[in-house]
Design an enzyme around this catalytic site. Structure first.
Site, PDB file in Angstrom:
ATOM      1  CD1 TRP A 131      -2.054  -2.186   1.993  1.00 49.83           C
ATOM      2  CD2 TRP A 131      -2.880  -1.424   0.070  1.00 49.83           C
ATOM      3  NE1 TRP A 131      -3.017  -3.061   1.573  1.00 49.83           N
ATOM      4  CE2 TRP A 131      -3.541  -2.623   0.406  1.00 49.83           C
ATOM      5  CE3 TRP A 131      -3.243  -0.757  -1.115  1.00 49.83           C
ATOM      6  CZ2 TRP A 131      -4.545  -3.174  -0.396  1.00 49.83           C
ATOM      7  CZ3 TRP A 131      -4.236  -1.302  -1.911  1.00 49.83           C
ATOM      8  CH2 TRP A 131      -4.876  -2.503  -1.554  1.00 49.83           C
TER       9      TRP A 131
ATOM     10  CG  ASP B  50      -2.876   3.983   4.487  1.00 48.87           C
ATOM     11  OD1 ASP B  50      -3.902   3.754   5.165  1.00 48.87           O
ATOM     12  OD2 ASP B  50      -2.612   3.365   3.424  1.00 48.87           O
TER      13      ASP B  50
ATOM     14  CE  LYS C  69      -7.958  -3.272   4.375  1.00 47.90           C
ATOM     15  NZ  LYS C  69      -7.283  -2.440   3.393  1.00 47.90           N
TER      16      LYS C  69
HETATM   17  C1  PLP Z   1      -6.653  -1.944   2.342  1.00 47.41           C
HETATM   18  C2  PLP Z   1      -5.644  -0.869   2.428  1.00 47.41           C
HETATM   19  C3  PLP Z   1      -5.576   0.153   1.484  1.00 47.41           C
HETATM   20  C4  PLP Z   1      -6.478   0.211   0.263  1.00 47.41           C
HETATM   21  O1  PLP Z   1      -7.757   0.479   0.627  1.00 47.41           O
HETATM   22  P1  PLP Z   1      -8.924   0.664  -0.470  1.00 47.41           P
HETATM   23  O2  PLP Z   1     -10.022   1.227   0.388  1.00 47.41           O
HETATM   24  O3  PLP Z   1      -9.213  -0.686  -1.017  1.00 47.41           O
HETATM   25  O4  PLP Z   1      -8.449   1.599  -1.507  1.00 47.41           O
HETATM   26  C5  PLP Z   1      -4.639   1.150   1.661  1.00 47.41           C
HETATM   27  N1  PLP Z   1      -3.799   1.135   2.707  1.00 47.41           N
HETATM   28  C6  PLP Z   1      -3.822   0.161   3.640  1.00 47.41           C
HETATM   29  C7  PLP Z   1      -2.857   0.199   4.775  1.00 47.41           C
HETATM   30  C8  PLP Z   1      -4.743  -0.868   3.526  1.00 47.41           C
HETATM   31  O5  PLP Z   1      -4.777  -1.848   4.434  1.00 47.41           O
END
Ligand code: PLP
Length: 357
Positions: free
Chosen positions: A102, A169, A193
């Site tokens: 990511w 993030d 998540k």
């Molecule tokens: C799942 C995830 C993403 C991507 O998320 P989307 O909502 O599918 O774009 C980005 N960063 C991290 C750390 C993730 O776990």
């Protein structure tokens, strides 16, 4: 039938939240209308959105007058673009810590808007650890990191100090542990998540880092536009925001982030203990960087895979498969996962050991 849901995302939500959400699909707060059919400008939804925003700041312990909360669409991946579009100056540069797929995607997207300095990367070691010694250039427009690497099972225990805007993030570990959240200027997380269903992304911004509006920025990409319109520039993801609000209420009622952290520590400690002591399994992430949210491990002998998978299925253990790019196993222990599910997984691993060694 009780299924133990270890899915990495979309992932488990609290039972109580699911029941309330299900009820609201049929009749929201006795309005006679479904959460799926009300206007996003109705007083009911405006109250839901306001409560969600205020719970976010309360749980993160951030001041209302400095930080703005947005619920937008496009997933965390859309923020990989919005961040450089809003924070990179013309001919500017940004600093990124590359700790996983990511983070790497965030780097790639930012490159379209200016120079990207990768301050450090663990790519050469399959992202199995978090680089610690690096320098963040103080003339960069911002620094970006990923607090928890969902795919590789590593998590940042400490964060660097920097004078430039700090972007993080937190898609897979927001609300899971206590941090000084005021060290960050922009936090973002896809809901699916640790917050709610897929469909919305939480963004928390210290408003003053945005400065003057950039010329030519499309409205939908412009954080200032979304702040001004209070996440209603276009139709927000009503159901996803409602369900996220229910989860935030649930976190608060359970004792806030501190209570989540205590339970998450316990779950992770139990599972890592089993991985380290069971001779058939091994962990894949550097011990000091192991994630409390996504526990990655594998069978030492890959020939055992089918038998172990079958045993897991028998005990209704679901979502344990590692990310398709890395293989092995990944147990995601998000806030809503009960300790009993971890105990069940451990029992299955022990039973497997008794029958295979
Ligand atoms: C799942 C995830 C993403 C991507 O998320 P989307 O909502 O599918 O774009 C980005 N960063 C991290 C750390 C993730 O776990």
């Amino acid at each position: 039938m009780k299924v133990h849901n270890f899915s990495a995302g979309p992932s488990i939500l609290p039972e109580e939240v699911m029941q309330q959400a299900a009820k609201a699909v049929l009749n929201l707060n006795e309005t006679g209308l479904s959460i799926l059919e009300i206007s996003h400008r109705s007083p009911e939804f405006l109250a839901i959105l306001a409560e969600a925003k205020s719970l976010v700041l309360e749980l993160l312990d951030l001041p209302q007058n400095e930080y703005k909360v947005l619920f937008l669409q496009g997933g965390a991946s859309m923020e990989f673009l919005r961040i450089p579009m809003n924070l990179m100056q013309k001919g500017g540069k940004a600093a990124y810590l590359n700790t996983g797929t990511w983070a790497d995607n965030a780097v790639k997207e930012a490159k379209a808007f200016g120079e990207v300095i990768e301050v450090a990367s663990s790519k050469d070691m399959h992202y199995s650890y978090i680089p610690k010694a690096y320098t963040i250039p103080d003339d960069a427009d911002y620094f970006h990191c990923t607090s928890n690497n969902t795919i590789y099972g590593t998590q940042m225990r400490s964060f660097p100090e920097t004078a430039i805007p700090f972007v993080c993030d937190m898609s897979s570990d927001i609300f899971s542990r206590k941090l000084d959240f005021s060290q960050f200027d922009l936090i973002y997380a896809g809901a699916q998540k640790n917050i709610g269903p897929a469909g919305t992304t939480l963004i928390v911004i210290r408003e003053r880092i945005l400065g003057n509006p950039k010329n030519g920025l499309p409205n939908i990409m412009n954080y200032q536009m979304h702040i001004e319109r209070e996440s209603m520039y276009n139709t927000p993801a009503v159901f996803a925001i409602y369900t996220s609000m229910l989860t935030l209420r649930w976190i608060k009622k359970a004792g806030g982030i501190a209570a989540m952290e205590a339970r998450n520590n316990k779950k992770a400690a139990l599972l890592y203990e089993e991985i380290d002591h069971n001779p058939l399994f091994e962990g894949t992430a550097a011990k000091e960087d192991r994630s409390l949210m996504n526990v990655t491990f594998r069978l030492k002998d890959a020939n055992h895979t089918e038998a172990f998978d079958t045993l897991c299925k028998t005990y209704h253990i679901s979502g344990l498969k590692g990310h398709r790019t890395v293989g092995g196993y990944r147990a995601s222990l998000y806030n809503a996962l009960p300790v009993e599910s971890v105990q069940m997984l451990i029992e299955v691993m022990q039973q497997f050991q008794r029958s295979h060694s």
